[in-house]
Design a protein around this motif. Structure first.
Motif, PDB file in Angstrom:
ATOM      1  N   LEU A  28       0.816  -1.209   0.000  1.00 21.49           N
ATOM      2  CA  LEU A  28       0.000   0.000   0.000  1.00 21.49           C
ATOM      3  C   LEU A  28       0.854   1.265   0.000  1.00 21.49           C
ATOM      4  O   LEU A  28       0.386   2.330  -0.421  1.00 21.49           O
ATOM      5  CB  LEU A  28      -0.943   0.016   1.214  1.00 21.49           C
ATOM      6  CG  LEU A  28      -2.035  -1.048   1.224  1.00 21.49           C
ATOM      7  CD1 LEU A  28      -2.832  -0.958   2.521  1.00 21.49           C
ATOM      8  CD2 LEU A  28      -2.961  -0.904   0.026  1.00 21.49           C
ATOM      9  N   LEU A  32      -0.024   4.525  -2.362  1.00 24.37           N
ATOM     10  CA  LEU A  32      -0.368   5.818  -1.775  1.00 24.37           C
ATOM     11  C   LEU A  32       0.548   6.912  -2.292  1.00 24.37           C
ATOM     12  O   LEU A  32       0.097   8.011  -2.637  1.00 24.37           O
ATOM     13  CB  LEU A  32      -0.284   5.725  -0.245  1.00 24.37           C
ATOM     14  CG  LEU A  32      -0.724   6.963   0.536  1.00 24.37           C
ATOM     15  CD1 LEU A  32      -2.192   7.256   0.285  1.00 24.37           C
ATOM     16  CD2 LEU A  32      -0.478   6.759   2.029  1.00 24.37           C
ATOM     17  N   SER A  35      -0.199   7.772  -6.185  1.00 27.47           N
ATOM     18  CA  SER A  35      -1.436   8.529  -6.383  1.00 27.47           C
ATOM     19  C   SER A  35      -1.377   9.876  -5.682  1.00 27.47           C
ATOM     20  O   SER A  35      -1.905  10.872  -6.185  1.00 27.47           O
ATOM     21  CB  SER A  35      -2.638   7.719  -5.887  1.00 27.47           C
ATOM     22  OG  SER A  35      -2.512   7.391  -4.517  1.00 27.47           O
ATOM     23  N   MET A  36      -0.717   9.941  -4.528  1.00 24.71           N
ATOM     24  CA  MET A  36      -0.606  11.196  -3.795  1.00 24.71           C
ATOM     25  C   MET A  36       0.235  12.208  -4.567  1.00 24.71           C
ATOM     26  O   MET A  36      -0.075  13.405  -4.594  1.00 24.71           O
ATOM     27  CB  MET A  36       0.013  10.931  -2.425  1.00 24.71           C
ATOM     28  CG  MET A  36      -0.011  12.102  -1.464  1.00 24.71           C
ATOM     29  SD  MET A  36       0.754  11.651   0.105  1.00 24.71           S
ATOM     30  CE  MET A  36       2.486  11.622  -0.360  1.00 24.71           C
ATOM     31  N   PHE A 155      -6.869   3.013  -1.296  1.00 28.15           N
ATOM     32  CA  PHE A 155      -5.652   3.798  -1.104  1.00 28.15           C
ATOM     33  C   PHE A 155      -5.267   4.514  -2.390  1.00 28.15           C
ATOM     34  O   PHE A 155      -4.794   5.652  -2.355  1.00 28.15           O
ATOM     35  CB  PHE A 155      -4.510   2.892  -0.629  1.00 28.15           C
ATOM     36  CG  PHE A 155      -4.421   2.782   0.861  1.00 28.15           C
ATOM     37  CD1 PHE A 155      -3.431   3.432   1.564  1.00 28.15           C
ATOM     38  CD2 PHE A 155      -5.356   2.036   1.567  1.00 28.15           C
ATOM     39  CE1 PHE A 155      -3.358   3.348   2.949  1.00 28.15           C
ATOM     40  CE2 PHE A 155      -5.297   1.934   2.949  1.00 28.15           C
ATOM     41  CZ  PHE A 155      -4.301   2.592   3.646  1.00 28.15           C
ATOM     42  N   GLY A 159      -5.538   8.396  -2.285  1.00 27.19           N
ATOM     43  CA  GLY A 159      -4.249   9.080  -2.281  1.00 27.19           C
ATOM     44  C   GLY A 159      -4.273  10.379  -3.049  1.00 27.19           C
ATOM     45  O   GLY A 159      -3.696  11.386  -2.619  1.00 27.19           O
ATOM     46  N   PHE A 324     -12.201   8.308   0.156  1.00 33.32           N
ATOM     47  CA  PHE A 324     -11.616   7.128   0.781  1.00 33.32           C
ATOM     48  C   PHE A 324     -12.692   6.202   1.337  1.00 33.32           C
ATOM     49  O   PHE A 324     -12.680   4.984   1.091  1.00 33.32           O
ATOM     50  CB  PHE A 324     -10.662   7.549   1.895  1.00 33.32           C
ATOM     51  CG  PHE A 324      -9.861   6.399   2.459  1.00 33.32           C
ATOM     52  CD1 PHE A 324      -8.692   5.995   1.849  1.00 33.32           C
ATOM     53  CD2 PHE A 324     -10.289   5.737   3.589  1.00 33.32           C
ATOM     54  CE1 PHE A 324      -7.957   4.932   2.358  1.00 33.32           C
ATOM     55  CE2 PHE A 324      -9.565   4.676   4.103  1.00 33.32           C
ATOM     56  CZ  PHE A 324      -8.398   4.275   3.495  1.00 33.32           C
TER      57      PHE A 324
END
Length: 498
Positions: A28, A32, A35-36, A155, A159, A324
């Protein structure tokens, strides 16, 4: 993916073991981060602009090049992982991502930052397909594997929404480069524990990677997007038209080549299936509108309303939480009311949230933003959690690997197109409102006339309204397609096809 074989003995990872859960936690982390990092720069752009003084075109490339290289390389890196080992490609990509993050954090110029973001895109393209594929080795049981994939999707979808919030918190205490350095400790955890917790997997009996297809896909996407950016910034001219033609020709050659390859990078036959096409279209349009919404409202909250990055980040929490939470529950909703109805309702909710931004103005309307972005977040969360599941469950098992690569590519390409197309549309409307600098931030920085600055803020809000309204119309159109195209094929989603 299909025909997967382990290449070394590994500890049994039964479907509820601590080992499997720790492995999922490690997987994960890159999801994260990737995408973040799509959206973490949204709040950093105003302060970054003051330090590096990028042009309007450079600002868009700083934001876009990361997503476009991920989109262009996802299927390629997925195929490469099948050949050299998915854990190997995951760890190699994490190393490249970390080095590029350091380079981006200390970039002395806009050009260096664009190069660093491009390298981050190359590294990021290895992380998504390998992390999702490795889940099947950690969770042999179909039910637990489905739950793990649901968490992975949440996630990934969450993200992008959380990125601006984390960026705002970091910018409140540190300089803009901190939004990249935050990647380093996370990647070190992945590199330290990945070799022990993740099984190595690769797919047997595959031919060599088709490098001409890789070159044609990247060579087609980037000129096409550049031509769109150029037209928005400079108007339609010969240069833009020539570049556009080059992109179209290369993409046409790419498509023709895929039709004749025994092992294509992009299996076009998958798009003959209605549910698969609807899932991919929904993720593409959904991410386009979400990217434009997130970026434009981040600029609005800071440059129009005068809030600092932390205050802007806090106002983004309701939407991030909605994305989320509803990403975790989308599959359950689809089981109860059907995939077709869930897709349509989710897309319409996202459209409604975007349209509510019409209530936002220069001097007020924050309540409209909070309610609208939250409703949109509910819709995005429901839609995105279904995409990978529906895309894979609607194709034969032997094509599941191709379906995963295409669904992830649609997310990344949708994000990049949202910034390029809807972002450029907003910029076009902004510049048509008066004799301003190319961006609102530059206008505020360089103009000493309060009347000009106020007029520029009003023009920016008008551009934001136009872009988010177009995004809403695209969502409504996709909802209609979902209702019509899958009317005779509706069934609850299943998450066991991975």
């Amino acid at each position: 993916m299909t025909q997967v074989e382990a290449v070394r003995p590994k500890e049994p990872t039964g479907s509820g073991t601590r080992h499997a859960r720790l492995g999922l936690a490690v997987l994960l982390l890159p999801v994260l981060l990737v995408s973040m990092d799509i959206s973490v720069l949204f709040l950093a752009m105003p302060t970054l602009t003051l330090d590096l003084d990028p042009s309007a075109a450079q600002q868009l490339w700083i934001l876009d090049i990361y997503g476009f290289l991920i989109a262009g390389l996802l299927i390629t890196m997925g195929n490469l992982g099948d050949r050299v080992g998915r854990r190997n490609i995951l760890l190699a990509g994490a190393t490249v991502f970390g080095i590029a993050s350091v380079l981006a954090a200390f970039a002395p110029s806009a050009g260096v930052l664009i190069v660093a973001r491009a390298l981050m895109g190359v590294g990021g393209a290895t992380l998504l397909p390998s992390s999702l594929s490795l889940i099947s080795g950690l969770f042999p049981d179909a039910r637990e594997r489905a739950a793990a994939i649901g968490v992975w999707t949440a996630f990934f979808a969450g993200g992008s929404a959380v990125g601006p919030i984390i960026g705002g918190l970091l910018l409140h205490h540190f300089w803009w480069g901190a939004v990249f350095l935050i990647n380093i400790p996370v990647l070190l955890i992945l590199l330290a524990f990945g070799p022990f917790l993740l099984p190595e997997q690769r797919q047997g009996a595959l031919g060599p990677l088709d490098l001409p297809s890789v070159a044609l896909s990247i060579g087609g996407i980037l000129p096409l997007v550049y031509a769109i950016k150029h037209a928005a910034a400079e108007g339609v001219d010969v240069e833009g038209a020539v570049i556009l033609v080059i992109g179209v020709v290369l993409l046409t050659l790419f498509v023709r080549r895929q039709r004749h390859l025994a092992e294509p990078l992009l299996d076009l036959r998958l798009f003959r299936r209605a549910q698969f096409s609807v899932a991919i279209g929904s993720s593409l349009v959904g991410m386009m509108s979400l990217a434009a919404l997130s970026y434009l409202t981040s600029v609005y909250l800071q440059s129009v309303t005068g809030r600092d990055p932390l205050q802007a980040a806090l106002l983004g929490i309701p939407m991030a939480a909605a994305v989320f939470v509803f990403s975790m529950s989308g599959a359950r909703v689809a089981h109860r009311v059907g995939t077709r109805a869930t897709f349509a309702a989710a897309l319409l909710a996202s459209a409604l949230g975007n349209l509510m931004l019409l209530g936002v103005g220069v001097d007020g309307g924050i309540a409209w933003y909070l309610v609208g972005s939250t409703i949109a977040g509910v819709g995005y969360g429901l839609a995105f959690t279904l995409v990978s599941d529906v895309a894979v469950s609607s194709v034969p098992p032997e094509r599941a690997g191709s379906a995963v690569g295409i669904s992830e590519t649609s997310f990344e390409l949708g994000n990049a197109l949202g910034l390029a197309l809807l972002g450029s549309l907003a910029a076009l409307v902004f510049r048509s409102g008066g004799d301003y600098s190319p961006t609102l931030g530059e206008t505020i920085q360089h103009s000493g006339d309060p009347a000009v600055i106020e007029s520029a803020r009003e023009s920016f809000v008008s551009g934001m309204h136009v872009a988010t309204t177009v995004g809403a119309l695209l969502l409504v159109a996709m909802a209609a397609v979902a209702l019509v195209a899958t009317g005779k094929h509706d069934r609850p989603a299943t998450a066991s096809a991975h």
